[in-house]
Design a protein around this motif. Sequence first.
Motif, mmCIF file in Angstrom:
data_model
loop_
_atom_site.group_PDB
_atom_site.id
_atom_site.type_symbol
_atom_site.label_atom_id
_atom_site.label_comp_id
_atom_site.label_asym_id
_atom_site.label_seq_id
_atom_site.Cartn_x
_atom_site.Cartn_y
_atom_site.Cartn_z
ATOM 1 N N TYR A 49 0.842 -1.193 0.000
ATOM 2 C CA TYR A 49 0.000 0.000 0.000
ATOM 3 C C TYR A 49 0.872 1.236 0.000
ATOM 4 O O TYR A 49 1.920 1.274 0.635
ATOM 5 N N GLU A 64 -4.723 6.554 0.422
ATOM 6 C CA GLU A 64 -4.170 5.214 0.265
ATOM 7 C C GLU A 64 -4.399 4.724 -1.159
ATOM 8 O O GLU A 64 -5.442 4.973 -1.753
ATOM 9 N N THR A 66 -3.257 1.112 -3.780
ATOM 10 C CA THR A 66 -2.545 -0.161 -3.928
ATOM 11 C C THR A 66 -1.798 -0.203 -5.256
ATOM 12 O O THR A 66 -1.249 -1.227 -5.614
#
Length: 115
Positions: A49, A64, A66
């Motif tokens: 992440y 955030e 990914t």
Amino acid sequence: MKKLLFAILLTTIPSLTPAQSLPKEREYPLVVHVQSSRRVGEDKINNGYEFLSVVIEGKKYELESTHGDAILRTGDYRAKVSEYEHSRSYEYNMRYELLFPDGKTREYKVVGEEE
């Protein structure tokens, strides 16, 4: 003659010009100031992440993602709200899409807010 023909070709076929292939800045009206960037949980299976500490319109957020496999440099990036949901006045879900200088974009979810 070849230069003139090439110039006419570029102006009559806008899809061939590089500027046309990049998202327009006016579609990304916000400025996101990235104060810090860090990666967590990276291993051989996934990229982990990416967490950003940012300031958007004077408010501090933690974002955030990914995506990506590197640390995003600090600085200013153009952005837009790509998702906003709020069923109650005291909570919300929001995502921002950041525009990078090369025209690529990446979506980030708001996972924290500070005053």
